[in-house]
Design an enzyme around this catalytic site. Structure first.
Site, short mmCIF file in Angstrom:
data_model
loop_
_atom_site.label_atom_id
_atom_site.label_comp_id
_atom_site.label_asym_id
_atom_site.label_seq_id
_atom_site.Cartn_x
_atom_site.Cartn_y
_atom_site.Cartn_z
N LYS A 1 -11.87 -1.88 2.40
CA LYS A 1 -11.23 -1.10 1.34
C LYS A 1 -12.02 -1.27 0.05
CE LYS A 1 -6.77 -0.74 3.61
NZ LYS A 1 -7.19 -1.21 4.93
N HIS B 1 -5.17 -4.86 -0.08
CA HIS B 1 -5.27 -3.75 -1.03
C HIS B 1 -5.56 -4.23 -2.45
CE1 HIS B 1 -4.10 -0.58 1.77
NE2 HIS B 1 -3.33 -1.50 2.32
N SER C 1 0.79 -1.23 0.00
CA SER C 1 0.00 0.00 0.00
C SER C 1 0.82 1.27 0.00
CB SER C 1 -0.94 0.01 1.20
OG SER C 1 -0.20 0.03 2.42
#
Length: 409
Positions: free
Chosen positions: A256, A225, A197
């Site tokens: 996310k 991610h 990330s």
């Protein structure tokens, strides 16, 4: 000794050090606006409008697909509140497991092509609890950890008795060197991420799996991610690269790409059941609220069927990189939707981010030590399917102006 005063003095000195080094963390008060993502309201100095708030464009949200405000997700959450109430009412073992929880775990297992999945209160907790449990399962366990692994993974490793080896980021030669030097009889785990990330780069999954097979190691992959964003159904880099079957444990988040909250692992049924039975971070934590679970379930089902959303994300990320390059602005070489812009020095990085917000109504997150090494501070940009060409142009114009002023100073 006056313990209370001594502690307060220590806290005050430490906070002073953080402020002097430009590493003191302020929480910017941002109000998400359903239906207008990535437009938020900033509640801070210089605000305009009702309550002193000013509308801004956010470029650092982890809600990568904007699913946190998708109508289907909101409808599912509202329906679950009406049907089941706001909270789960207990741990998974004490009245906290509902048909919604079971359905979401089934969906997650199917998504990743694994026999079973297990929900946790957050992605951090999933890594911490699962790794600490798995690394204590066999005597003499050794874990091989990428140097850029997330703090939650490191926390889980440290809570276990396993011997830890750290390999240079994405350096497979160094990983093999460490594996070769280890006791051949020791049980081994290789722990790594798919999308990192802070760098925006991607791990070579098949090459890591080749080493795992060669040295008889289990693979543990953090897809936090990447879930929702890559692969035919959005299951992550492992799905995109056809490597999911070679990964023993896949860990992900619902906070996310999915846009909600929570974490999970997916893997073999007995392995997942073992973690469920021994991981304190699951056993003693209240279950995810039914509205959260229903929202996540609706989000994943939408994501799996909406390849166009992922294509839009990829095109927007490419457009952002191209615009930065055309303007001659610096960026790290990123192979994902994450676009880091280097601004060395904690004070300088924070000052650039502050000017972007106050003068241009653009929010970008400054990333400082200990998240990244000193001297590698950066702004972390994340294009989403909803950042249009005008937003990209305004970001690049503002960033160019602020960076030129910062360099001149």
């Amino acid at each position: 000794m006056d313990t209370r005063q001594t502690l307060l003095d220590h806290c005050s000195r430490h906070l002073g050090t953080l402020r002097n080094e430009g590493r003191y963390r302020d929480f910017t008060r941002l109000e998400k606006i359903a239906g207008r993502f990535p437009t938020y309201r900033w509640h801070g100095p210089g605000g305009q409008g009702p309550g002193g708030a000013r509308e801004i464009t956010v470029w650092s949200a982890n809600d990568y697909l904007g699913m946190g405000t998708h109508p289907a997700v909101l409808e599912a959450a509202a329906g679950a509140v009406a049907a089941h109430g706001a909270g789960a009412g207990g741990t998974r073992n004490i009245s906290g497991t509902s048909p919604l929880h079971a359905a979401l775990e089934d969906e997650l297992a199917s998504w990743h092509g694994k026999p079973a999945a297990l929900l946790f209160g957050s992605g951090y907790l999933a890594n911490q609890a699962a790794l600490s449990a798995l690394l204590a399962a066999l005597p003499g366990m050794e874990v091989f950890s990428d140097a850029m692994n997330h703090a939650s993974m490191i926390d889980g490793m440290r809570r276990s008795p396993a011997k830890r080896h750290i390999w240079r980021h994405n350096d497979l030669g160094h990983l093999e060197e460490l594996l070769r030097a280890a006791d051949p009889a020791a049980p081994k785990v290789i722990a790594f991420e798919s999308v990192y990330s802070m760098e925006g780069d991607v791990a070579p999954l098949h090459a890591i799996c080749d080493l795992a097979e060669k040295y008889d190691a289990i693979t543990y992959l953090d897809e936090v991610h990447a879930v929702g964003l890559y692969g035919p159904q959005g299951a992550g880099i492992a799905e995109r690269d056809g490597a999911a079957a070679r990964i023993d444990v896949i860990e992900g988040t619902l906070a996310k790409g999915v846009g909600v909250f929570g974490g999970y692992i997916a893997g073999a049924a007995d392995l997942v059941d073992y973690v469920r039975s021994v991981a304190g971070g699951l056993i003693f934590t209240t279950a995810l609220p039914p509205p959260t679970v229903a929202a996540a379930l609706a989000s994943i089902r939408h994501i799996r069927a909406d390849a166009a959303l992922r294509e839009r994300l990829a095109s927007r990320a490419a457009a952002l990189k191209a615009a930065l390059d055309a303007a001659g602005l610096p960026r790290l070489d990123s192979h994902s939707h994450i676009v880091p812009v280097p601004v060395p020095g904690a004070d300088a990085c924070r000052a650039v981010a502050r000017r972007m917000l106050e003068e241009f109504s653009i929010y970008v997150t400054p990333i400082n030590y200990p998240t990244v090494p000193r001297g590698t501070e950066r702004l972390r940009l994340c294009a989403t399917p909803f950042h249009d060409d005008a937003m990209i142009a305004e970001l690049v114009r503002a960033l160019g102006e602020v960076l030129r002023v910062a360099k001149a100073a």
